[in-house]
Structures are given as C-alpha cells and as structure tokens.
Design a protein around this motif. Sequence first.
Motif, PDB file in Angstrom:
ATOM      1  N   TRP A 100      46.111  25.058  12.858  1.00 26.01           N
ATOM      2  CA  TRP A 100      47.464  24.855  13.361  1.00 26.01           C
ATOM      3  C   TRP A 100      47.481  24.141  14.710  1.00 26.01           C
ATOM      4  N   THR A 203      50.339  25.522  18.524  1.00 23.34           N
ATOM      5  CA  THR A 203      51.107  25.892  17.337  1.00 23.34           C
ATOM      6  C   THR A 203      50.423  26.996  16.544  1.00 23.34           C
ATOM      7  N   ASP A 204      51.245  27.865  15.928  1.00 21.55           N
ATOM      8  CA  ASP A 204      50.745  28.851  14.981  1.00 21.55           C
ATOM      9  C   ASP A 204      51.690  28.866  13.784  1.00 21.55           C
ATOM     10  N   PRO A 205      51.461  29.707  12.781  1.00 20.32           N
ATOM     11  CA  PRO A 205      52.307  29.648  11.578  1.00 20.32           C
ATOM     12  C   PRO A 205      53.780  29.947  11.820  1.00 20.32           C
ATOM     13  N   GLN A 206      54.120  30.657  12.897  1.00 19.53           N
ATOM     14  CA  GLN A 206      55.517  31.027  13.136  1.00 19.53           C
ATOM     15  C   GLN A 206      56.234  30.099  14.122  1.00 19.53           C
ATOM     16  N   GLN A 207      55.514  29.583  15.109  1.00 28.19           N
ATOM     17  CA  GLN A 207      56.203  28.877  16.177  1.00 28.19           C
ATOM     18  C   GLN A 207      55.308  27.862  16.871  1.00 28.19           C
ATOM     19  N   THR A 232      59.156  28.433  23.632  1.00 26.85           N
ATOM     20  CA  THR A 232      58.687  28.476  22.243  1.00 26.85           C
ATOM     21  C   THR A 232      59.777  27.992  21.302  1.00 26.85           C
ATOM     22  N   ASP A 234      60.693  28.191  17.183  1.00 28.09           N
ATOM     23  CA  ASP A 234      60.383  28.731  15.862  1.00 28.09           C
ATOM     24  C   ASP A 234      60.493  27.622  14.819  1.00 28.09           C
ATOM     25  N   HIS A 235      59.519  27.571  13.921  1.00 28.32           N
ATOM     26  CA  HIS A 235      59.572  26.566  12.866  1.00 28.32           C
ATOM     27  C   HIS A 235      60.860  26.686  12.047  1.00 28.32           C
ATOM     28  N   ALA A 236      61.261  27.928  11.774  1.00 27.44           N
ATOM     29  CA  ALA A 236      62.395  28.159  10.864  1.00 27.44           C
ATOM     30  C   ALA A 236      63.733  27.755  11.460  1.00 27.44           C
ATOM     31  N   THR A 237      63.877  27.796  12.798  1.00 25.01           N
ATOM     32  CA  THR A 237      65.189  27.548  13.408  1.00 25.01           C
ATOM     33  C   THR A 237      65.204  26.337  14.338  1.00 25.01           C
TER      34      THR A 237
END
Length: 262
Positions: A100, A203-207, A232, A234-237
């Motif tokens: 990542w 980077t990591d899987p969440q953010q 930070t 978040d990838h999702a938002t």
Amino acid sequence: MVFKRLRQAMGVGGPSVETVLADPSCRPGGQLAGRVRVTGGDHPVDVSYLALGLVTRVEVESSEAEYDTDQEFGRQQVTGPFRLAPGQRHDVPFRFAVPWETPLTEMYGRHLPGMTMGLRTELEVARAVDQGDLDPVAVHPLPAQELLLDALLRLGFRLAGADVERGHLYGVRQGLPFYQEIEFHPAPRYARTLNQLEVTFVTDPQQVQVVLEIDKRGGLFTEGRDTFGRFTVDHATAHTQDWTTHLDTWIRQSLSRRGLLS
C-alpha cells in the motif's frame, strides 16, 4: 505492453529465466500478475527458490555523506525448491501483492520525474543467488490520492518531480523504511511566499495519511522555514470533500499565522 527479459542465470550452460508481466501498470494495494519461465541449461540443477521484489531508488542521508541506493521491498517467494532437468521448462504463474505504501511513478498522465520502479526476479541455485535486471513497473495513484493531486493542479501548482528518502516521518504510522516526497512549484497566488510544496502519501487499506510540507521563501527580515501539516483521507469518503478549498485554506492559514500572507 508486456516487458520481457531473457538472461543466463548461472553462467554458461546454466538455467535461464524469462519474466513476463501481463500488465506493468498497477496501483498501491493492487497486484501485478504474470509468469516466470525457468528453462534448464545443459545439466540438471536444484533450484532453492524463486522470489520477486519491487525495487526503487532511495536517497540516504547520514552524518558522513548523502547517496542514492537501490531499495528492495514487498519481497515475495513464489516457489520452494524444485529440480530442473536439462532443457526442461518450468512455468510459475504469480500474483504479486503491491504494498500500500508503494511510491507513485505516474501522475497527470505522464511519468513522474525522478522516479524509478521495477520488479526483480531472484533465482537461487546451489547457494548462488542471481538477481536479474528490473522489469519496469508503472505505479498510478489511488482515487483518493488522485483527488488531492488534481486539487493542487486546479490551484495552479506545477509538478516539479519526486524522490524517495530513507527514514520515518514523525507522528505517521509507516510500514516501509522510506517515504516519497512529490514536489510542486508554487501556484502563482503563493509564488511570492513559497519556494516549494511537498506532498507525501502513507497509505493503508482504510485511509491515506497526507503530509504537506511548505518550503517558505526567506526575505531580508524573515528566515525561510518549513511548515508541516498532516491529515487523513478515508478511501471510502474521499470523494465527498472539496479538496481544492481544503488545501487552499490550509496553505493560506499556515502562511497567515506567520505573517507571510495578508
């Protein structure tokens, strides 16, 4: 485009190795797929293992000197021991997990100046390790990273280049022993107060942890000093934020606190 390499691995009459990537492009946290074909030479050999690793160029600073060196990371062994008969072909398909925190090599549709990245194949026969040349790899930004980079472009920042430095960033969760700094020339609105803006993604899987460094201009009565900011994403938002406004606000507030921007 498929990159190929065919080389003699262990001297005259020894096995040869051909590594083929299905696609040399990837993103952090993604995969590189392909196969390694090991072809026997003119005598049987016992192969101890076959391994793959990403390699990039890293800047090292010490009290004595500053130098560049190749740094392998994300190493993965793809086979254990096997016997290779003369002329025998041994095909090894692989899926290589791209870490990542892998540095980016491509931005805005072109190669990022100063960056090198490749996949190296390593073969061990009779305790002799052979490391081949690098198969070039192109690392593109993740969507969250791309949103931030595009915001800087909209603000008028111009890409200068990048480097990778060995070390750890204070206050940042970091798995690899190095980090990338992506350098930008200042936007016109900041040109009188900024020398450069540097961006680092961890980077990591969440953010994505984002580190911004402002290199301010020094003047007759002021000393140029660096200012750091961390946040930070978040990838999702990530897509729900107005990053152009967010970055512009942070830069202006950082400069205003030091009386460099009215």
